[in-house]
Design a protein around this motif. Structure first.
Motif, short mmCIF file in Angstrom:
data_model
loop_
_atom_site.label_atom_id
_atom_site.label_comp_id
_atom_site.label_asym_id
_atom_site.label_seq_id
_atom_site.Cartn_x
_atom_site.Cartn_y
_atom_site.Cartn_z
N VAL A 170 0.84 -1.21 0.00
CA VAL A 170 0.00 0.00 0.00
C VAL A 170 0.87 1.26 0.00
O VAL A 170 2.02 1.23 0.42
N ARG A 171 0.29 2.34 -0.47
CA ARG A 171 1.06 3.56 -0.72
C ARG A 171 1.75 4.09 0.53
O ARG A 171 1.25 3.91 1.65
N TYR A 172 2.88 4.71 0.33
CA TYR A 172 3.61 5.29 1.45
C TYR A 172 4.47 6.46 0.97
O TYR A 172 4.72 6.60 -0.23
N LYS A 173 4.87 7.27 1.93
CA LYS A 173 5.68 8.45 1.59
C LYS A 173 7.15 8.03 1.42
O LYS A 173 7.65 7.18 2.16
N PHE B 212 -5.34 8.71 -12.79
CA PHE B 212 -6.72 8.86 -12.35
C PHE B 212 -6.95 8.14 -11.02
O PHE B 212 -7.48 8.72 -10.06
N LEU B 213 -6.48 6.90 -10.93
CA LEU B 213 -6.71 6.13 -9.70
C LEU B 213 -5.79 6.60 -8.57
O LEU B 213 -6.17 6.60 -7.40
N ALA B 214 -4.58 7.02 -8.93
CA ALA B 214 -3.65 7.53 -7.92
C ALA B 214 -4.26 8.78 -7.29
O ALA B 214 -4.29 8.92 -6.05
N ASP B 215 -4.77 9.68 -8.11
CA ASP B 215 -5.35 10.92 -7.58
C ASP B 215 -6.63 10.65 -6.79
O ASP B 215 -6.98 11.40 -5.88
N ALA B 216 -7.31 9.57 -7.14
CA ALA B 216 -8.55 9.23 -6.41
C ALA B 216 -8.24 8.62 -5.05
O ALA B 216 -9.13 8.44 -4.22
N GLY B 217 -6.97 8.27 -4.82
CA GLY B 217 -6.59 7.76 -3.49
C GLY B 217 -6.29 6.27 -3.42
O GLY B 217 -6.15 5.72 -2.31
N ALA B 218 -6.17 5.61 -4.57
CA ALA B 218 -5.90 4.16 -4.55
C ALA B 218 -4.61 3.88 -3.78
O ALA B 218 -3.62 4.59 -3.94
N ASP B 219 -4.61 2.83 -2.95
CA ASP B 219 -3.42 2.49 -2.18
C ASP B 219 -2.45 1.63 -2.97
O ASP B 219 -1.27 1.59 -2.70
N PHE B 220 -2.99 0.84 -3.91
CA PHE B 220 -2.13 0.18 -4.90
C PHE B 220 -2.93 0.10 -6.18
O PHE B 220 -4.16 0.29 -6.17
#
Ligand code: RVP
Length: 502
Positions: free
Chosen positions: A38-41, A300-308
């Protein structure tokens, strides 16, 4: 005018990795396959990692609780399919969460007033012979005793005998207090020659059990994927239609990660679903999305908040989306394009979004190629469908053992929620998947061990000890069809005609 890309999209089979220098320390024992999901900084660690980069597809023929348990025990993650009722999906999640190598929430509980007959019925249902006897018959009630198969002889005891007459009462039990570590619990089990140790709150309420057998198995599975409570981890598929009811039920049941299961993720439906999950849970519930095959879809999905983000359209072994609708992209090219978009996104925002290469993986070397090209993990349907633990029937077909395997877009799955081909009657107008057989391949653990050994060997040949190092260092070359022939055994008479690449 339509835009026509000036490149051809390609598949994994059209690439080879070129070895890098490997020093003596670069050996399989030193390779870690742990990977973020899942996404991380940038500079931080992902809040959710898996220990091997394998996940099982969100499919009826692949990911039920049995396969999820087997895979988590090897370090990977299953996504339980969503083309079923909310209740049955929740029950599957619960079963995985209840299966603990450490502290197990007791799933067999009765009261002292119940009878031997009820013990026998429960044993039949759960397959477990240890029954906790609590005041109210619940898994967290006050513990009054324990019944194991050593406490009764079916041939000698009237089935109507109340449990209070033959259970081992609380005062004769060795118990431990909540907060005990697994290794302390194990010491007590060994010192007292026990098979199980009930763990209680200060007030004597049952928290769970530690079983001798489970502890041993945990030691044998060092990569086992568990959460903070030592439960196995499990993912769950969701759809863009009933998510407002399904997501809360799955989260409540303990699903660790969600994914929106759809053949095409570049839609307003996915945007709304992701926003709802993110806002409703204040970002604390992780949700992947997909599938996409290009930069626009990824953004599109990254900006929508998708974690992966899942990559791949039409490459699945049972998928006929490309034939039916003419959409998709060769899987290797899709992974390369989306990885580039992900790296650009990282540069711009400082956020890393893991990618999952989904579909079209046939050989183990395809997994290594998918990772080298930028995927952080892969999702597999056909691969897992072949094992004992998959939910489908094993059959003899033309003299060989096979297992059934069908697409989520086939009539058999009737998963119209995943696709847009819904007719007026609510059924599917056309199919995007087929019903098939795949060769039976035995147990999951044996196969996964072999696969991960091969991935590690590839990484070693490329001088890499971690997946991210592998992604940075990998050098790939396109191969001609003539060199593909050169790559297999050729110009010899094979003694064994079985394929050896799988
Ligand atoms: P494979 O591993 O090649 O069998 O592919 C599995 C993937 O195929 C799934 O994860 C999903 O993305 C896709 N799929 C599932 N059903 C269908 C279909 O019916 N078209 N496709």
């Amino acid at each position: 005018m339509a835009k026509i890309y000036d490149f051809e999209s390609r598949t994994f089979d059209e690439y080879l990795l070129v070895p890098n220098y490997a020093d003596k320390e670069c050996s399989s024992e030193n390779v870690s396959l742990r990977t973020p999901i899942v996404r991380y900084k940038k500079g931080e660690e992902s809040p959710v990692n898996i220990n091997i980069p394998l996940t099982s597809a969100v499919m009826q023929a692949v990911s039920d609780d049995t396969l999820a348990i087997a895979l988590a025990r090897q370090g990977g993650l299953s996504f339980i399919y969503s083309s079923q009722s909310i209740e049955s999906q929740v029950e599957m999640i619960r079963k995985v969460k209840r299966f603990k190598s450490g502290l197990v929430v007791s799933d067999s509980n009765l009261t002292p007033q119940d009878t031997l007959e009820e013990i026998l019925e429960l044993k039949e249902k759960t397959g477990h012979s240890t029954v906790a006897i609590t005041e109210d018959g619940s898994s967290n009630g006050k513990l009054l005793g324990l019944v194991t198969s050593r406490d009764y002889r079916v041939s000698r005891l009237d089935p109507n005998t109340p449990i209070s007459e033959f259970m081992t009462p609380r005062e004769k039990l060795v118990t431990a207090e909540e907060g005990i570590s697994l290794s302390e619990a194990n010491d007590i089990i060994w010192d007292n020659k026990l098979n199980q140790l009930p763990v209680l709150t200060k007030d004597g309420n049952l928290v769970g059990m530690v079983f001798r057998k489970d502890y041993r198995e945990h030691k044998e599975n060092p990569l086992e994927l568990t959460d903070a409570n030592k439960s196995l981890m499990v993912g769950a598929g969701i759809n863009t239609r009933d998510y407002k009811e399904r997501v809360p039920a799955l989260v409540e049941a303990g699903a660790d990660v969600l994914v929106i299961d759809s053949s095409n993720g570049f839609t307003e439906w996915q945007y709304e679903t992701l926003r709802w999950v993110k806002e409703h849970y204040d970002g604390k519930v992780y949700c992947g999305a997909g599938n996409v095959v290009d930069e626009e879809g990824f953004r599109f999905l990254a900006d929508a908040g998708a974690d992966f983000i899942k990559v791949g359209i039409g490459g699945g072994s049972i998928c006929i989306t490309r034939e039916q609708k003419g959409i998709g992209m060769g899987q290797a090219t899709a992974v390369q394009i989306v990885s580039e978009a992900r790296d650009k996104y990282l540069e711009e925002t400082g956020e890393y979004i893991p990618l999952c290469s989904d579909g079209g993986i046939v050989y183990d070397n395809h997994m290594a190629l998918a990772l080298a090209m930028g995927s952080d993990f892969v999702m597999l349907g056909r691969y897992f469908a072949r094992f004992d633990e998959s939910p489908t029937r094993r059959m003899l077909y033309n003299g060989t053992y096979v297992k059934e395997y069908w697409g989520e877009g086939s009539n058999r799955a009737r998963n119209w929620q995943r696709y847009d081909a819904v007719g007026k009657s609510g059924g599917m107008v056309f199919e995007e998947g087929v019903d098939s057989y795949v060769p039976y391949a035995g147990s999951l653990s044996v196969n996964v061990e072999q696969t991960t050994a091969k991935i590690k060997a590839t990484m070693v040949a490329c001088g890499s000890r971690t997946i991210s190092e592998f992604q940075d260092k990998a050098r790939l070359v396109r191969v001609s069809s003539a060199s593909i022939t050169e790559g297999g055994a050729h110009d010899v008479i094979r003694k064994n005609t079985e394929a050896t690449r799988a």
